[in-house]
Structure formats: C-alpha cells, structure tokens
Design a protein around this motif. Structure first.
Motif, PDB file in Angstrom:
ATOM      1  N   ILE A 352       0.866  -1.180   0.000  1.00 48.78           N
ATOM      2  CA  ILE A 352       0.000   0.000   0.000  1.00 48.78           C
ATOM      3  C   ILE A 352       0.903   1.230   0.000  1.00 48.78           C
ATOM      4  CG2 ILE A 352      -1.874   1.220   1.130  1.00 48.78           C
ATOM      5  CD1 ILE A 352      -2.699  -1.346   2.465  1.00 48.78           C
ATOM      6  N   THR A 353       0.809   2.047  -1.043  1.00 47.85           N
ATOM      7  CA  THR A 353       1.711   3.177  -1.214  1.00 47.85           C
ATOM      8  C   THR A 353       0.926   4.456  -1.481  1.00 47.85           C
ATOM      9  OG1 THR A 353       1.937   2.835  -3.603  1.00 47.85           O
ATOM     10  CG2 THR A 353       3.457   1.639  -2.182  1.00 47.85           C
ATOM     11  N   ASN A 354       1.554   5.581  -1.145  1.00 47.05           N
ATOM     12  CA  ASN A 354       1.022   6.913  -1.451  1.00 47.05           C
ATOM     13  C   ASN A 354      -0.404   7.079  -0.931  1.00 47.05           C
ATOM     14  OD1 ASN A 354       3.445   7.441  -2.816  1.00 47.05           O
ATOM     15  ND2 ASN A 354       2.627   6.693  -4.750  1.00 47.05           N
ATOM     16  N   VAL A 355      -0.505   7.180   0.372  1.00 51.11           N
ATOM     17  CA  VAL A 355      -1.799   7.278   1.043  1.00 51.11           C
ATOM     18  C   VAL A 355      -1.875   8.602   1.803  1.00 51.11           C
ATOM     19  CG1 VAL A 355      -3.295   6.285   2.824  1.00 51.11           C
ATOM     20  CG2 VAL A 355      -2.038   4.784   1.257  1.00 51.11           C
ATOM     21  N   ILE A 356      -3.016   9.262   1.697  1.00 49.02           N
ATOM     22  CA  ILE A 356      -3.338  10.417   2.539  1.00 49.02           C
ATOM     23  C   ILE A 356      -4.491  10.006   3.442  1.00 49.02           C
ATOM     24  CG2 ILE A 356      -4.194  12.777   2.598  1.00 49.02           C
ATOM     25  CD1 ILE A 356      -2.893  13.220  -0.123  1.00 49.02           C
ATOM     26  N   TYR A 375       4.164  -0.942   3.598  1.00 51.96           N
ATOM     27  CA  TYR A 375       3.411   0.310   3.548  1.00 51.96           C
ATOM     28  C   TYR A 375       4.425   1.456   3.464  1.00 51.96           C
ATOM     29  CZ  TYR A 375      -0.366  -2.569   5.587  1.00 51.96           C
ATOM     30  OH  TYR A 375      -1.296  -3.545   5.836  1.00 51.96           O
ATOM     31  N   HIS A 376       4.320   2.298   2.452  1.00 52.95           N
ATOM     32  CA  HIS A 376       5.256   3.419   2.371  1.00 52.95           C
ATOM     33  C   HIS A 376       4.642   4.589   1.609  1.00 52.95           C
ATOM     34  CE1 HIS A 376       6.507   3.053  -1.925  1.00 52.95           C
ATOM     35  NE2 HIS A 376       6.280   1.779  -1.753  1.00 52.95           N
ATOM     36  N   GLY A 377       5.200   5.767   1.875  1.00 55.97           N
ATOM     37  CA  GLY A 377       4.731   6.965   1.202  1.00 55.97           C
ATOM     38  C   GLY A 377       3.377   7.436   1.693  1.00 55.97           C
ATOM     39  N   TRP A 378       3.120   7.352   3.017  1.00 56.58           N
ATOM     40  CA  TRP A 378       1.837   7.770   3.583  1.00 56.58           C
ATOM     41  C   TRP A 378       1.988   9.137   4.241  1.00 56.58           C
ATOM     42  CZ3 TRP A 378      -1.807   3.639   5.947  1.00 56.58           C
ATOM     43  CH2 TRP A 378      -1.809   2.478   5.157  1.00 56.58           C
ATOM     44  N   ASN A 379       0.923   9.940   4.154  1.00 57.06           N
ATOM     45  CA  ASN A 379       0.847  11.214   4.858  1.00 57.06           C
ATOM     46  C   ASN A 379      -0.393  11.189   5.751  1.00 57.06           C
ATOM     47  OD1 ASN A 379       3.013  13.193   3.749  1.00 57.06           O
ATOM     48  ND2 ASN A 379       2.211  12.171   1.928  1.00 57.06           N
ATOM     49  N   LEU A 380      -0.166  11.310   7.060  1.00 61.92           N
ATOM     50  CA  LEU A 380      -1.241  11.165   8.035  1.00 61.92           C
ATOM     51  C   LEU A 380      -1.449  12.487   8.765  1.00 61.92           C
ATOM     52  CD1 LEU A 380      -0.027   7.804   9.637  1.00 61.92           C
ATOM     53  CD2 LEU A 380      -1.208   8.157   7.466  1.00 61.92           C
ATOM     54  N   LYS A 381      -2.700  12.806   9.009  1.00 62.92           N
ATOM     55  CA  LYS A 381      -3.042  14.001   9.768  1.00 62.92           C
ATOM     56  C   LYS A 381      -4.116  13.645  10.787  1.00 62.92           C
ATOM     57  CE  LYS A 381      -4.570  18.811   9.293  1.00 62.92           C
ATOM     58  NZ  LYS A 381      -4.991  19.857   8.335  1.00 62.92           N
ATOM     59  N   ASN A 382      -3.811  13.871  12.052  1.00 61.13           N
ATOM     60  CA  ASN A 382      -4.726  13.522  13.140  1.00 61.13           C
ATOM     61  C   ASN A 382      -5.205  12.067  12.993  1.00 61.13           C
ATOM     62  OD1 ASN A 382      -4.559  16.152  14.170  1.00 61.13           O
ATOM     63  ND2 ASN A 382      -6.217  16.847  12.821  1.00 61.13           N
ATOM     64  N   ALA A 383      -4.277  11.200  12.662  1.00 65.87           N
ATOM     65  CA  ALA A 383      -4.564   9.771  12.473  1.00 65.87           C
ATOM     66  C   ALA A 383      -3.703   8.975  13.446  1.00 65.87           C
ATOM     67  CB  ALA A 383      -4.277   9.347  11.033  1.00 65.87           C
ATOM     68  N   LEU A 384      -4.286   7.957  14.058  1.00 73.58           N
ATOM     69  CA  LEU A 384      -3.575   7.219  15.097  1.00 73.58           C
ATOM     70  C   LEU A 384      -2.458   6.348  14.550  1.00 73.58           C
ATOM     71  CD1 LEU A 384      -6.489   6.193  17.466  1.00 73.58           C
ATOM     72  CD2 LEU A 384      -5.110   8.264  17.432  1.00 73.58           C
ATOM     73  N   TYR A 408       7.762   2.430   5.907  1.00 74.42           N
ATOM     74  CA  TYR A 408       8.792   3.449   5.715  1.00 74.42           C
ATOM     75  C   TYR A 408       8.237   4.640   4.949  1.00 74.42           C
ATOM     76  CZ  TYR A 408       9.548   1.363   1.015  1.00 74.42           C
ATOM     77  OH  TYR A 408       9.386   0.878  -0.265  1.00 74.42           O
ATOM     78  N   ASN A 409       8.911   5.768   5.142  1.00 74.42           N
ATOM     79  CA  ASN A 409       8.513   7.034   4.515  1.00 74.42           C
ATOM     80  C   ASN A 409       7.068   7.404   4.868  1.00 74.42           C
ATOM     81  OD1 ASN A 409      11.028   7.317   3.314  1.00 74.42           O
ATOM     82  ND2 ASN A 409      10.403   6.366   1.401  1.00 74.42           N
ATOM     83  N   ILE A 410       6.773   7.393   6.149  1.00 74.35           N
ATOM     84  CA  ILE A 410       5.466   7.822   6.640  1.00 74.35           C
ATOM     85  C   ILE A 410       5.634   9.177   7.328  1.00 74.35           C
ATOM     86  CG2 ILE A 410       3.471   7.228   8.043  1.00 74.35           C
ATOM     87  CD1 ILE A 410       4.019   5.199   5.845  1.00 74.35           C
ATOM     88  N   ASN A 411       4.775  10.128   6.992  1.00 73.91           N
ATOM     89  CA  ASN A 411       4.817  11.448   7.605  1.00 73.91           C
ATOM     90  C   ASN A 411       3.496  11.693   8.326  1.00 73.91           C
ATOM     91  OD1 ASN A 411       6.091  14.207   7.876  1.00 73.91           O
ATOM     92  ND2 ASN A 411       4.173  14.763   6.879  1.00 73.91           N
ATOM     93  N   ALA A 412       3.578  12.006   9.626  1.00 78.34           N
ATOM     94  CA  ALA A 412       2.372  12.184  10.438  1.00 78.34           C
ATOM     95  C   ALA A 412       2.409  13.530  11.134  1.00 78.34           C
ATOM     96  CB  ALA A 412       2.237  11.064  11.463  1.00 78.34           C
ATOM     97  N   VAL A 413       1.250  14.202  11.153  1.00 77.59           N
ATOM     98  CA  VAL A 413       1.105  15.489  11.829  1.00 77.59           C
ATOM     99  C   VAL A 413      -0.136  15.429  12.710  1.00 77.59           C
ATOM    100  CG1 VAL A 413       0.749  17.956  11.551  1.00 77.59           C
ATOM    101  CG2 VAL A 413       2.231  16.743   9.958  1.00 77.59           C
ATOM    102  N   PHE A 414      -0.007  15.889  13.937  1.00 76.58           N
ATOM    103  CA  PHE A 414      -1.143  15.952  14.863  1.00 76.58           C
ATOM    104  C   PHE A 414      -1.381  17.414  15.223  1.00 76.58           C
ATOM    105  CE2 PHE A 414       0.140  11.629  15.090  1.00 76.58           C
ATOM    106  CZ  PHE A 414      -1.000  10.908  15.407  1.00 76.58           C
ATOM    107  N   GLU A 415      -2.610  17.888  14.926  1.00 81.59           N
ATOM    108  CA  GLU A 415      -2.938  19.286  15.159  1.00 81.59           C
ATOM    109  C   GLU A 415      -4.204  19.468  16.011  1.00 81.59           C
ATOM    110  OE1 GLU A 415      -1.185  20.973  10.906  1.00 81.59           O
ATOM    111  OE2 GLU A 415      -3.355  20.862  11.234  1.00 81.59           O
TER     112      GLU A 415
END
Length: 774
Positions: A352-356, A375-384, A408-415
């Motif tokens: 599973i690649t390139n997920v928002i 799993y790689h290339g994911w961008n997470l926002k307010n996601a557990l 790998y290559n997962i980016n997560a932001v919590f706001e």
C-alpha cells in the motif's frame, strides 16, 4: 411472433391481414437467418475456446517441467509462471499481468456486443423510474450472453437514470462512453457475477442512515465467489441532509471471496463503508481512490483472525489513496473499533503506497494477523497511525503472528488537541520481523510516540525516524500481564520473553517526553524471576535526543527522564547515543548523571557512551547501572563559573570468570582521567564521589599527578583504607589539609567524596591526571 388469424368472411380486412402476415413472415425469416449466422459465429468461437482449452491441458506438462527453477522461492511459484498458452513467463507478476491483459481484451471484445439501454426508452432526465428499461435490457443481455458465451454489458448513454427496485436485481456490466448518473432510492442491491465491469458511472444514493443504525445495505454485492470484477471511473455520491457524519449512506460494495478485483479512479462521498471483501480472495488492486466523509473505506478479510489457519486473502495492492474527514465527521461514527482507512484481517502479500489519511475515525490502517506487508509513502493528519497485531490464546488454540511487516517514509502530523487516544506512526502487538524506517511525526504535544508495542514481538527495527513535540518519545513497550507463548512450547502465562530482538538506531527526537518518560519507555507490571528475561537481544545505538537544557544540562520545558531504564534483559547494547536535556533521579531523589539505567537482573550488557556535563558535582551519581565488560563510559565535564574541563573514562572492574555477567558500576569501576583548570585562585572540586549525601562511595585506590603553569610538579597516592599521601619529590605546593596558597587532596568529612582544594593562591593553571579503581 403471433400471426393474425383468418377471418370468417372474405373481404378487404382479410386481404389486409394476409398482406401484413406475409410481411411479418418475411421479417421472421430474416431474423432466423441472422440467428443462423450468429450460430455460425458462435460455433467458430466455440472452436477457438476448445483450442484454448486444449492449450490449457497441454500446459500441465510444461508446468510440471517447471517444478524446480534455480533460485526461485518455491516450486509453486515456478509452476504458476506457466500461463494457459503453455508459455513460461519470467516472473509470477508477469504471468498475472499477462492474464489480466487477456481478460481485459476479452471484456473489450464483449463490449462490442453491448446492449444499448437507449433501445428500451429509459428516462435519461432522472425524473421517472427507469427500472423497466433496465430490466428489459438486462434480459436481452442475458440472452446474448447465453448465445455468445461472453459477458455482454449494458451500454448507458450520458444522462441521469433513476432506478427504484423492489428486490435485489442481478445485473451485467454497466458501461458508458461519457458519464452516466444512476440514482438509487431503494435499500436493495445490484447483484453482480464474474466478469462484471462498472465504468464511467456516478451512483447517487438517496438512502441515508443514522450513525446508530447497525444494518448495512450495499449498493453492489455478490452472493457467491466471483472473479474479474472491475470498477473504473466511478463516483459514489450520497444525498445527505447534513454533512457532519451523523448520517451517511450505507455501503458501496460488498463481496465474498473474489479473484482479480480492480478499483481504478474511484470517488466515494458520504458513505459508512466503501468496499468490503470477505473471503478467500486474491489479486485485489486499487489505484487513485478518494474517500470523503467515510468511516471505513477499505475492508479486506481472508478469514477470522481468531482462527489459526492458512485462509488468507493474498496479493493486495493499493496506491494513490486519499481518505479525508473533518473533525466533526471523525467524531460521528457507528463503531470506533474497525473504523480505519484500511482494515485488513488475515491478509498476505500487501503493498500500500502513497496514502493520505486525514481524520480517520480511528487508525490509518489496522492490520490484524497480516503478513508480508509493505506500507510506504503515507501522509497522516490527526490519524492514530498503522497497527499490526497478531494473536495467541492457548484456550482456543490460537497462534497467529503479524509477520514480515515493513513501514517506511510515513509522515504524520497531529494538530487537533481534542484527540483523546494516543497517536503513533506504528503499533505492533504479537508481531515479528517488522521495521519502521525513515518516518517523521510532528506531535504538537498531542501524539505519544513514534512506535508503540505491547505483549510479544520479535526482531523489530526502528531506524532513521524523526519525532518532535511528543508526549512520550521514540519507542515504548508495555508488558501488561501473563502472556501466552506464541511459539506453543510453553504453557500460558509462563512465557517470559516479551521482546526478543529489538534495534532502535539512528533516530532523532526533539522537544519530547512531556509526561516524564524515557525516550525508549519500557513498562512491566509483573517482572519475571531472577535469571529469566523479559527483553533479549536489544540494540539502542546512534540516536539523538534534543531537548532545551538549562545551565546544568537538565531539560527545560519537557520532562524527559533520559534514554532508557531497563531490567530483566539479556544481550543489551547501548552505544553512541547523544542526549541533550534530560532530568533523571535515583531512588533518593538525587539527580543521575547518565541517561540510562540497567537493573541487576541483566546479562551481557555492553554500553559505549560519551556524556557531556556542566557540573562536576553530578559526574559520579550513576544511579542503578549494571554493566558487563568491556563497557566504556566517557565523561566530558565543564564548569559554568570558571575555566574547568575534565575528561574521565570509566570502565567496569568485571568478573574475569564470566565476562557476560553484570556488576553495579557504581561500586566496581576503573577511572582514568585528565583535568584542566585555568586562571584560578580558589576552588574546591570533586575528584571522585558526590556532593550528595545519599551517594555511597566505595573504597578506592589510585594516584593523582599534577603540574602547574608555574612549574610545580607533584601528586598523591590514595589507598583503600582512605589514606592519602603526597608523592615523594612533590613540590611544596601540595599538602593534605586546607592551607592558604596551597593545593590539597582531602577526603571530605561530611560528604562521600575526595576533593581538590586550592585556597587563596596566586592566579594559576593546572593539569591533573588521575587513575582510580575500586
């Protein structure tokens, strides 16, 4: 055709009926000729199919000949590379791609025979019900399907069609050259079978359900195992009275076991569930899928995770997926557990690649009892985050481990500060051979940690990750009670190794640990007996922790306690870590000068570390630290009030008969060091020991050699009986008691330490070299 019956009397009407009957007979004869011609075509197709069947039969021998291929992973893979045309493809992927292309070509051929819905007078404005038109077109498509032995689709012209069913309706493929809209007003499903395609269609559901409704009503479903199902360029919309998630449409599609399922360029808005596949399935692929205001976009299950078997859904690939909810939509849900962007249970070979994933109800992905996942290339926002979990329960003979999982290559932001659950990049429970690499998380004091683990895992790797403003830090493990042995060799409750193989290296954490934890946090509610170990084969190396320090190196604004506090461990290496800004204390509340602690129930513990201190009085309070040979700790100490620098190298006075055993370094050490003091007239510095009364100074012996910038040379000898003597030939500068203008080495009478005292002397600089041992 029903012909007109002859009338009883000869007349004009009789002549008219006779002429019209002749026309109808001629038309029927023409129709029969067309059917005959069609039968001829079908016979030719049948011959082709028979030839292909013969080819398939002949391929069996070729497959058998491919049983062993040098360097391949299995004989099954070698056999599977031989296609139905008796051609051995170079890889299994090439075989699958070739088969897919052939199926696609066959479907393209069947599209030429499509039934045109326009011939059945539908209402293309969407005002009236077009069910009758669809039903007639479906009947004609079924007839042609029986004759041509090909899946015959229904071709829909661009427009809007309202379909109000009174029961589930079996349909063939639906295709449109432009884009057609189908409005669904009833709770019944379209039943699909193998070789179904839905393309260039917008589905609008007017059926909406409150978040408390437990009934799911899919728009498309299969009642049995199917294959070759394709959704391409499809939009699933819903007519919602409110868009906050309190009401949603039910479900886009629900399938049992399926082989070759393709989703391409799909948009789903305002549904509780997107696509569900529940059964022994394989080759499930999705690309360019977008979900808005959806609880659970993708659910794939091979079989129940509570059963130990090999019933896995296999070969699952998704790429370019987006799942966007607002805060309100995230907080309105039917069921919290299972409301993830991806919910996968008993799945094998997953990419599973390139997920928002933004504001999912719970996690971005919950992978239960899955294996061979990337799993790689994911961008997470307010996601557990992403969770892998297995299971072990001897009472029901359950033994399933999440195996070979890579993130790998997962980016997560919590706001969102309203998030009540702990946020991570990844979680692992009952897992082995997993890795989290090159990931980044911005916690804003909302998220907890980069990686969280629990119960049992083997061979975990956390590498090249970055975390900032986290509540906890880099990594955490929790042992929450008796666990069942996942290997099945020890009875329930007696499996004491919660972690067997953990590497945490080359990670960076900044401004973290607001909850008074270590960067690597380990908790154990029930430590194992002495001589048995909760943790085995642990490496913590080359990590960087940056917290803003005060003048003494203590953390400001956060409560980071250090790197790690561990006990019940065998085979531990801690090396080349750098920790700036932490506050840790021993059992007496005294500050500890090292960012790690190792308990006495330990074996083969190797530490290589350099610690930079800003106060020499903290240098020798090491807390509880049991080490093995050849551990090395280097202290670089500076003073904040005058020019002073001390470099000390500490090694363990180890057990020569068992170098893997551990000793408390606070009572069994060797120290060699060098001290530089510049431009001083008065000082009282600790040579060894502590300025804190709670510290215990062991009996030591050693030497101290000193030279001043005035040419004074001398030194001291310390014996284990606390006797200090001035070395023979020393300058008169060196004495044993506090004296004006002199330098003295003394045993403190009130504190556990030796001090160097220079009182009211001339401005001088000194170089001191010392060697001390217990």
């Amino acid at each position: 055709m029903r012909y007109r019956p002859p009338r009883n009397k000869w007349g004009a009407d009789f002549a008219e009926d006779y002429e019209r009957n002749l026309e109808d007979i001629e038309r029927d004869i023409t129709g029969v000729e067309e059917i005959v011609e069609g039968s001829k075509t079908n016979a030719e197709q049948a011959l082709t199919f028979a030839t292909e069947a013969k080819g398939k039969a002949e391929s069996v021998q070729a497959q058998f000949n491919q049983v062993i291929i040098e360097g391949d992973s299995s004989v099954e893979a070698a056999q599977a590379r031989v296609d139905t045309k008796n051609v051995a493809q170079p890889t299994l992927k090439a075989r699958l791609d070739n088969d897919y292309n052939e199926v696609t070509a066959q479907l393209a051929e069947s599209a030429k025979l499509a039934v045109n819905l326009e011939n059945y007078n539908p209402d293309g404005t969407g005002i009236t019900n077009s069910l009758q038109s669809f039903t007639e077109a479906i009947s004609h498509a079924k007839l042609l399907n029986n004759v041509a032995s090909l899946p015959i689709p229904i071709k829909i012209a661009p427009g809007t069609y309202r379909i109000i069913k009174n029961s589930d309706l079996e349909i063939p493929s639906l295709i449109c050259d432009g884009f057609a809209t189908i409005i669904v007003e009833d709770p019944y499903a379209f039943i699909v079978s193998s070789n179904f395609t839905l393309s260039n269609v917008r589905i609008v559901s007017t059926n909406v359900y409150s978040k408390t409704t437990d009934t799911f009503r899919p728009i498309f479903k299969a009642t049995s195992q199917v294959e070759n199902i394709t959704f391409s360029n499809v939009v699933f919309d819903s007519e919602l009275p409110i868009s906050d998630g309190s009401v949603r449409a039910s479900q886009c599609a629900n399938f049992k076991a399926i082989k070759n399922f393709r989703l391409n360029n799909i948009t789903v808005r305002g549904y509780r569930h997107g696509f569900t596949v529940d059964g022994l399935s394989e080759n499930i692929k999705g690309n360019m899928l977008h979900f808005e205001n959806v609880e659970l976009p993708i659910y794939v299950r091979g079989s129940s995770p509570t059963v130990t078997d090999e019933n896995y859904a296999k070969n699952i690939q998704f790429s370019n997926i987006s799942h966007i909810n607002t805060q309100a939509q995230r907080n309105n849900y039917f069921k919290l557990q299972g409301a993830d962007t991806f919910l996968l249970e008993k799945c094998d070979t997953i990419t599973i690649t390139n997920v928002i994933s933004e504001n999912p109800i719970e996690r971005s992905c919950y992978s239960s009892s899955c294996r061979n996942a990337v799993y790689h290339g994911w961008n997470l926002k307010n996601a557990l985050g992403i969770k892998f979990v297995g299971g072990s329960n001897s009472a029901i003979n359950l033994n399933i481990i999440a195996d070979n999982c890579s993130i790998y290559n997962i980016n997560a932001v919590f706001e969102d500060p309203t998030l009540s659950q702990q946020g991570y990049i990844a979680e692992f429970y009952w897992a082995k051979d997993w890795s989290v690499k090159s990931c980044r998380i911005e916690g804003n004091n909302i998220a907890s940690s980069i990686v969280s683990t629990m119960h049992h895992f083997e061979n975990g790797l956390v590498e090249d990750c970055y975390g900032e403003n986290l509540k906890r830090g880099l990594f955490e493990y929790s042992y929450v009670g008796d666990i069942v042995n996942p290997e099945g060799t020890i009875s329930a409750g007696n499996y004491v190794s919660g972690v067997n193989g953990l590497t945490v290296r080359k990670n960076t954490v900044k401004n973290s640990n607001t909850l008074d934890y270590n960067v690597v946090r380990l908790t154990d509610v029930n430590p194992p007996p002495i001589g048995t170990y909760r943790y085995q084969n642990v490496l913590i190396s080359d990590n960087r922790v940056y917290n803003h320090p005060d003048n003494y190196g203590h953390a400001e604004g956060v409560n980071c306690k250090g790197l790690v506090n561990i006990n019940s461990v065998q085979n531990l290496r801690i090396e080349r870590n750098q920790i700036n800004g932490y506050t840790s204390s021993d059992s007496n509340g005294n500050p500890i000068s090292l960012p790690f602690q190792v308990g006495s129930n330990s074996r083969n513990v190797y530490v290589k570390h350099t610690e930079n201190l800003r106060n020499q009085d903290f240098k020798y309070n090491w807390g509880t630290l049991y080490l093995s040979a050849p551990s090395v700790i280097t202290f670089n100490t500076a003073n904040t009030t005058f020019s002073y620098h001390d470099t000390a190298v500490v090694t363990l006075n180890h057990n020569k008969n068992d170098s893997y055993s551990t000793k408390n370094i606070a009572s069994s050490y060797r120290i060699s060091g060098k001290m530089f003091i510049s431009d001083a007239t008065d000082f009282n510095l600790t040579l060894i020991g502590s300025h804190l009364s709670g510290y215990t100074l062991p009996a030591i012996f050693g030497t101290l050699d000193i030279i001043s910038d005035s040419g004074d040379v001398g030194g001291y000898i310390i014996s284990k009986t606390n006797n200090i003597t001035v070395k023979t030939g020393s300058s008169s500068l060196f004495v044993l008691t506090t004296t004006d203008g002199k330098l003295a080495l003394m045993k403190d009478s009130t504190l556990p330490r030796y001090t160097i005292r220079y009182k009211l002397g001339v401005l001088s600089s000194f170089i001191l070299e010392y060697s001390l041992a217990t």
